[in-house]
Write a protein that holds these residues in place. Sequence first.
Motif, PDB file in Angstrom:
ATOM      1  N   ALA A 140       0.821  -1.211   0.000  1.00  0.00           N
ATOM      2  CA  ALA A 140       0.000   0.000   0.000  1.00  0.00           C
ATOM      3  C   ALA A 140       0.854   1.261   0.000  1.00  0.00           C
ATOM      4  O   ALA A 140       0.470   2.277  -0.582  1.00  0.00           O
ATOM      5  CB  ALA A 140      -0.928  -0.006   1.205  1.00  0.00           C
ATOM      6  N   TYR A 141       2.030   1.218   0.646  1.00  0.00           N
ATOM      7  CA  TYR A 141       2.812   2.436   0.858  1.00  0.00           C
ATOM      8  C   TYR A 141       3.441   3.002  -0.409  1.00  0.00           C
ATOM      9  O   TYR A 141       3.858   4.161  -0.429  1.00  0.00           O
ATOM     10  CB  TYR A 141       3.921   2.186   1.893  1.00  0.00           C
ATOM     11  CG  TYR A 141       5.073   1.352   1.401  1.00  0.00           C
ATOM     12  CD1 TYR A 141       6.216   1.924   0.861  1.00  0.00           C
ATOM     13  CD2 TYR A 141       5.021  -0.038   1.476  1.00  0.00           C
ATOM     14  CE1 TYR A 141       7.273   1.153   0.407  1.00  0.00           C
ATOM     15  CE2 TYR A 141       6.070  -0.817   1.039  1.00  0.00           C
ATOM     16  CZ  TYR A 141       7.197  -0.224   0.504  1.00  0.00           C
ATOM     17  OH  TYR A 141       8.233  -1.005   0.063  1.00  0.00           O
ATOM     18  N   CYS A 142       3.489   2.219  -1.483  1.00  0.00           N
ATOM     19  CA  CYS A 142       4.168   2.697  -2.692  1.00  0.00           C
ATOM     20  C   CYS A 142       3.299   2.569  -3.936  1.00  0.00           C
ATOM     21  O   CYS A 142       3.814   2.578  -5.052  1.00  0.00           O
ATOM     22  CB  CYS A 142       5.498   1.973  -2.886  1.00  0.00           C
ATOM     23  SG  CYS A 142       5.346   0.180  -3.045  1.00  0.00           S
ATOM     24  N   THR A 143       1.986   2.459  -3.753  1.00  0.00           N
ATOM     25  CA  THR A 143       1.056   2.453  -4.874  1.00  0.00           C
ATOM     26  C   THR A 143       0.048   3.566  -4.669  1.00  0.00           C
ATOM     27  O   THR A 143      -0.356   3.845  -3.534  1.00  0.00           O
ATOM     28  CB  THR A 143       0.312   1.107  -4.978  1.00  0.00           C
ATOM     29  OG1 THR A 143      -0.291   0.790  -3.721  1.00  0.00           O
ATOM     30  CG2 THR A 143       1.261  -0.020  -5.366  1.00  0.00           C
ATOM     31  N   GLY A 144      -0.370   4.203  -5.744  1.00  0.00           N
ATOM     32  CA  GLY A 144      -1.314   5.294  -5.613  1.00  0.00           C
ATOM     33  C   GLY A 144      -2.618   4.854  -4.984  1.00  0.00           C
ATOM     34  O   GLY A 144      -3.157   5.520  -4.095  1.00  0.00           O
ATOM     35  N   ILE A 145      -3.134   3.721  -5.421  1.00  0.00           N
ATOM     36  CA  ILE A 145      -4.401   3.224  -4.900  1.00  0.00           C
ATOM     37  C   ILE A 145      -4.268   2.815  -3.436  1.00  0.00           C
ATOM     38  O   ILE A 145      -5.186   3.009  -2.636  1.00  0.00           O
ATOM     39  CB  ILE A 145      -4.907   2.052  -5.783  1.00  0.00           C
ATOM     40  CG1 ILE A 145      -6.364   1.735  -5.487  1.00  0.00           C
ATOM     41  CG2 ILE A 145      -4.031   0.830  -5.640  1.00  0.00           C
ATOM     42  CD1 ILE A 145      -6.978   0.782  -6.509  1.00  0.00           C
ATOM     43  N   GLY A 146      -3.102   2.292  -3.062  1.00  0.00           N
ATOM     44  CA  GLY A 146      -2.865   1.920  -1.672  1.00  0.00           C
ATOM     45  C   GLY A 146      -2.771   3.137  -0.770  1.00  0.00           C
ATOM     46  O   GLY A 146      -3.362   3.168   0.319  1.00  0.00           O
ATOM     47  N   LYS A 147      -2.059   4.162  -1.209  1.00  0.00           N
ATOM     48  CA  LYS A 147      -1.923   5.376  -0.412  1.00  0.00           C
ATOM     49  C   LYS A 147      -3.258   6.099  -0.294  1.00  0.00           C
ATOM     50  O   LYS A 147      -3.576   6.674   0.754  1.00  0.00           O
ATOM     51  CB  LYS A 147      -0.857   6.289  -1.014  1.00  0.00           C
ATOM     52  CG  LYS A 147       0.548   5.738  -0.886  1.00  0.00           C
ATOM     53  CD  LYS A 147       1.599   6.713  -1.401  1.00  0.00           C
ATOM     54  CE  LYS A 147       1.473   6.926  -2.908  1.00  0.00           C
ATOM     55  NZ  LYS A 147       2.518   7.837  -3.430  1.00  0.00           N
TER      56      LYS A 147
END
Length: 265
Positions: A140-147
């Motif tokens: 999550a920390y390095c994907t746009g959808i995750g952030k």
Amino acid sequence: MTDAEIEIAGTGTLGKAMAVLEAVVTAGNPQRFTDIVQSVGQPRGTVHRLLSHLVEEGLLVQGRDLAYEPGLRLLKLAYRSWSGNRFRDVAEPHLLRLHELTGETVHLGVLQETEIIYVDKVESRQTVRMSSQIGKASPAYCTGIGKAALSSLPQSDLMRIAAKTRFHPFTAHTHRSAAGLLAEIDEIRRDGHAFDREEHEAEICCVAAPIFVPEHDLVAGVSVTGPAYRVNMAQLAAWANVVREAAGKIEDEVRMRLGPGRNGR
């Protein structure tokens, strides 16, 4: 005793079996016994016993070369889960609309602790496409959808997840620490959307917005993704409004079509 050993020691039998199962399923190719032992960090005897149980239950199969692969029972379970995913059905027309507007790949993902699980995807009309797959988990920390999904969490939950996240430097642009991630989450909360600036994969960018329906325990996100040579940051920023609008419509429709959630809300 190392942190990993302490974590394993405190994990129940089901958790250990799931770790073994996940090590085989997510590997992408058949796994030998030694590969699995190295991956899960459990004693060889424990791994051997768990593998035997998983094979007996049809969740794994062992080939003639003695390597392990996912079993057909997993496919059956996955199909049942997939066919019963009402959230995906609710979101589908909005994903298709985003695809029509942008022509690029559209993703729908659900947050599970430190990972985002892709539950639907509309493929780009372009020749060069994304390698993402439905059911795949990404950090999550390095994907746009995750952030984007993380930004909708209460601060206490966000801090807990940030503390347990292992920050692997996938590219030169990947967050290296919880402090950097939390600072960006503040910006995402202010703007209402998030970007992936080649943080998980080189040359891949996206714009994403959160989907948050707490009464249904739903923390998710929707994104538009494309290769950096074709989709620059200015274009992604121009799409931010329609991505946020799609996320808002999905939230409203989840509440309308899926009915009251916890405590009748």
